[in-house]
Motif scaffolding. Sequence first.
Motif, PDB file in Angstrom:
ATOM      1  N   PHE A  26      21.350  -9.369 -51.399  1.00 32.88           N
ATOM      2  CA  PHE A  26      21.540 -10.710 -50.840  1.00 32.88           C
ATOM      3  C   PHE A  26      22.034 -10.641 -49.394  1.00 32.88           C
ATOM      4  O   PHE A  26      21.573 -11.401 -48.544  1.00 32.88           O
ATOM      5  N   TYR A  30      19.884 -12.161 -46.353  1.00 29.33           N
ATOM      6  CA  TYR A  30      20.456 -13.309 -45.644  1.00 29.33           C
ATOM      7  C   TYR A  30      20.840 -12.969 -44.206  1.00 29.33           C
ATOM      8  O   TYR A  30      20.474 -13.673 -43.269  1.00 29.33           O
ATOM      9  N   TYR A  31      21.577 -11.887 -44.015  1.00 29.08           N
ATOM     10  CA  TYR A  31      22.094 -11.566 -42.684  1.00 29.08           C
ATOM     11  C   TYR A  31      21.160 -10.695 -41.847  1.00 29.08           C
ATOM     12  O   TYR A  31      21.117 -10.829 -40.631  1.00 29.08           O
ATOM     13  N   ASN A  34      17.317 -12.692 -42.298  1.00 32.25           N
ATOM     14  CA  ASN A  34      17.402 -14.115 -41.953  1.00 32.25           C
ATOM     15  C   ASN A  34      16.679 -15.039 -42.936  1.00 32.25           C
ATOM     16  O   ASN A  34      16.114 -16.050 -42.537  1.00 32.25           O
ATOM     17  N   SER A  36      16.671 -17.796 -46.016  1.00 27.01           N
ATOM     18  CA  SER A  36      17.562 -18.884 -46.412  1.00 27.01           C
ATOM     19  C   SER A  36      18.057 -18.663 -47.837  1.00 27.01           C
ATOM     20  O   SER A  36      17.516 -17.839 -48.585  1.00 27.01           O
ATOM     21  N   LEU A  37      19.084 -19.432 -48.213  1.00 28.85           N
ATOM     22  CA  LEU A  37      19.586 -19.353 -49.581  1.00 28.85           C
ATOM     23  C   LEU A  37      18.483 -19.667 -50.578  1.00 28.85           C
ATOM     24  O   LEU A  37      18.344 -19.007 -51.605  1.00 28.85           O
ATOM     25  N   GLU A  39      15.205 -19.336 -50.202  1.00 28.58           N
ATOM     26  CA  GLU A  39      14.213 -18.263 -50.263  1.00 28.58           C
ATOM     27  C   GLU A  39      14.708 -17.098 -51.117  1.00 28.58           C
ATOM     28  O   GLU A  39      13.954 -16.528 -51.918  1.00 28.58           O
ATOM     29  N   ILE A  40      15.983 -16.758 -50.947  1.00 31.08           N
ATOM     30  CA  ILE A  40      16.562 -15.667 -51.744  1.00 31.08           C
ATOM     31  C   ILE A  40      16.608 -16.066 -53.210  1.00 31.08           C
ATOM     32  O   ILE A  40      16.256 -15.283 -54.097  1.00 31.08           O
ATOM     33  N   ARG A  48      20.442 -21.570 -55.851  1.00 30.23           N
ATOM     34  CA  ARG A  48      20.991 -21.423 -54.506  1.00 30.23           C
ATOM     35  C   ARG A  48      22.500 -21.194 -54.580  1.00 30.23           C
ATOM     36  O   ARG A  48      23.067 -20.439 -53.801  1.00 30.23           O
ATOM     37  N   VAL A  51      23.311 -17.605 -55.244  1.00 31.73           N
ATOM     38  CA  VAL A  51      23.156 -16.812 -54.028  1.00 31.73           C
ATOM     39  C   VAL A  51      24.359 -17.030 -53.119  1.00 31.73           C
ATOM     40  O   VAL A  51      24.951 -16.073 -52.604  1.00 31.73           O
ATOM     41  N   TYR A  52      24.737 -18.290 -52.933  1.00 34.13           N
ATOM     42  CA  TYR A  52      25.876 -18.635 -52.087  1.00 34.13           C
ATOM     43  C   TYR A  52      27.152 -17.952 -52.597  1.00 34.13           C
ATOM     44  O   TYR A  52      27.887 -17.333 -51.820  1.00 34.13           O
ATOM     45  N   LEU A  55      27.038 -14.199 -51.965  1.00 34.37           N
ATOM     46  CA  LEU A  55      27.250 -13.900 -50.546  1.00 34.37           C
ATOM     47  C   LEU A  55      28.710 -14.072 -50.154  1.00 34.37           C
ATOM     48  O   LEU A  55      29.272 -13.237 -49.442  1.00 34.37           O
TER      49      LEU A  55
END
Length: 114
Positions: A26, A30-31, A34, A36-37, A39-40, A48, A51-52, A55
């Motif tokens: 993740f 993400y970093y 690049n 998005s939440l 997409e991941i 989402r 994922v959030y 992260l």
Amino acid sequence: MLEKVAWMNMLFDFYGVLLTERQKDFMDLYYCQNLSLGEIAGEFNVTRQAVYDTLKRAEQVLSQYEEKLGLVTKSTAERNKLATAAAMLEEYETVKSDGRVQQARKIIEEVLEM
């Protein structure tokens, strides 16, 4: 936001191997890539929010490692000192032509590129 991204990438470079596989995946997506939440989340078939949360936990863990070990801070300080020394040698080299100064500057620049 860019500062946070750069900082997280540095922390990830130093301490990423200490994260779980999912946290590593993740963080990379993400970093580094690049994504998005959303997409991941779609790629891993999770929400989402999952994922959030992953992260945020990874960010917290990486920050704790940096607080305890300080490797990123030390590395940044060392690089700044080396860059200053290289600039000073370059300035000196224009005044006095000595092969040793050029060699020392080259060594410092090689270390900075690592």
